[in-house]
Design an enzyme around this catalytic site. Structure first.
Site, PDB file in Angstrom:
ATOM      1  N   ASP A 257       8.455  -4.901   2.685  1.00  0.00           N
ATOM      2  CA  ASP A 257       7.238  -4.138   2.984  1.00  0.00           C
ATOM      3  C   ASP A 257       5.994  -4.796   2.393  1.00  0.00           C
ATOM      4  O   ASP A 257       5.147  -4.139   1.786  1.00  0.00           O
ATOM      5  CB  ASP A 257       7.354  -2.696   2.484  1.00  0.00           C
TER       6      ASP A 257
ATOM      7  N   HIS B 266       3.703  -1.999   6.120  1.00  0.00           N
ATOM      8  CA  HIS B 266       3.518  -0.804   6.948  1.00  0.00           C
ATOM      9  C   HIS B 266       2.044  -0.416   7.104  1.00  0.00           C
ATOM     10  O   HIS B 266       1.706   0.346   8.015  1.00  0.00           O
ATOM     11  CB  HIS B 266       4.336   0.373   6.382  1.00  0.00           C
TER      12      HIS B 266
ATOM     13  N   SER C 125      -1.256   3.099  -0.413  1.00  0.00           N
ATOM     14  CA  SER C 125      -0.325   2.023  -0.102  1.00  0.00           C
ATOM     15  C   SER C 125      -1.033   0.674  -0.089  1.00  0.00           C
ATOM     16  O   SER C 125      -2.080   0.514   0.554  1.00  0.00           O
ATOM     17  CB  SER C 125       0.340   2.261   1.252  1.00  0.00           C
TER      18      SER C 125
END
Length: 381
Positions: free
Chosen positions: A159, A129, A234
């Protein structure tokens, strides 16, 4: 009389001096460094342990910093090549402006997230993402060096993404640990670039392991931590006290602060290696639709719900499950010798199976136990 008053006056002054001399003064205690070992009775017994813990945090932050990178999106700014000639502006300046707008590209940099250097030749591991909607990726190292990055492969189902940067000198890869050995309560550190603040370090513990059914990805086996994970973290590492990466920080729960999730590094590395070698992630495939065995379904099928299991609600024609003899209404209770407790667990088991491998699958059909052998097919990410 005067002599008496004078004697009394001197007596009062002498008494005041004597009283002060005998101890009515504020004494500041000597400051003794803890390292000397003095005043040991006033220092908690675990003080040295706390200092060692602090040193581990400092050491890990320093040693991991070169292996943690910032990922940025370079978005091209669209500019019209047409411009009106302003008063007093000559044709040559207008022509230069036209060439600049036509042939020179201009970009706006946007901070997206973090990543880790996986190998010394420039492979980078991050989240899908983070790079999902990018125009041009610019990677920035802790020393300020910047590199254009190429996407090698993506895996939306976990992911994860693998990038590549190029250099003649090589890079400092992050040391990797064993996420399978993590225990709830262990100290961990999260390093990343939240809100564009490069090299931010937060500390917490492992709050839980094997977290699934969170709705974050298709295949879930998350590490839960209370180390602060914010937008920009992230793709960055979750590390243990030995300074080894044990997870890839992925998400923070919307329910509140103190609930973050990381992908176990052993799972992430397996995906990354497959992307690097093949350019894709291939997973096992049965070709069935499944649903949880609810109390209502267990009652209608006349089976005990305490034994677990997953209900087959559809079978794709010609799929491995169809060829292996599975039918709609079967309850899968065991896969490859392991009990199936829920839907997510079965999905993970099948995905991790080797393509072409014959797997024993135990089912309940009309209340009777049966065993089928299914040759696993290939699902491409």
């Amino acid at each position: 009389m005067k002599k008496f008053v004078l004697i009394a006056f001197f007596f009062l002054i002498f008494s005041s001096v004597l009283i002060n001399y005998q101890g009515y003064q504020i004494k500041i205690p000597d400051i003794i460094p803890a390292s000397t070992g003095h005043l040991a009775t006033t220092i908690p017994k675990n003080y040295n342990d706390l200092l060692s813990l602090q040193k581990a945090f400092i050491r890990n932050a320093r040693q991991l910093r070169p292996s943690v990178i910032s990922i940025n999106n370079l978005k091209e700014l669209k500019r019209s090549p047409h411009s009106n000639l302003k008063p007093g502006e000559n044709f040559l300046n207008r022509f230069k402006d036209f060439l600049d707008k036509t042939f020179r590209k201009h970009y706006q940099m946007e901070s997206l997230g973090s990543g880790i250097l996986l190998t010394n030749n420039g492979y980078i591991l991050t989240n899908y993402h983070v790079v999902e909607e990018t125009d041009k990726i610019l990677v920035k190292l802790s020393d300020g060096e910047e590199y254009n990055a190429k996407i090698i492969g993506l895996d939306p189902k976990t992911d994860l993404a693998v990038l590549k940067i190029f250099s003649l000198t090589g890079f400092d890869p992050a040391p990797l640990g064993r996420s399978d050995d993590l225990k709830v309560g262990e100290w961990v550190m999260a390093i990343g670039n939240p809100y564009g603040l490069e090299g931010t370090v937060t500390v917490g513990v492992v709050s839980g392991i094997h977290r699934s059914d969170l709705g974050i990805t298709t295949f879930e086996n998350f590490i839960q931590t209370d180390a602060s994970i914010n937008p920009g973290n992230s793709g960055g590492p979750l590390i243990n006290l030995d300074g080894q990466v044990v997870g890839i920080n992925t998400a923070v729960a919307e329910i509140g602060a103190g609930v973050g999730f990381a992908i176990p590094i052993q799972m992430a590395v397996k995906i990354a290696e497959e992307i690097i070698e093949k350019g894709e992630v291939s997973r096992g495939w049965l070709g069935v639709g499944i649903q949880e065995l609810t109390p209502e379904l267990a009652e209608s099928f006349q089976v005990a719900i305490d034994k677990g299991g997953v209900v087959v609600n559809s079978v794709e024609t010609g799929a491995p499950a169809d060829q292996g003899g599975l039918k709609r209404g079967d309850i899968i209770v065991s896969y490859a010798g392991e009990q199936v407790s829920d839907l997510k667990e079965l999905q993970r088991m099948v995905a991790e199976s080797n393509i072409g491998e014959e797997i024993p699958v135990q089912i309940l059909r009309n209340g009777q136990a049966q065993q089928k052998k299914i040759t696993i097919g290939k699902m491409i990410s």
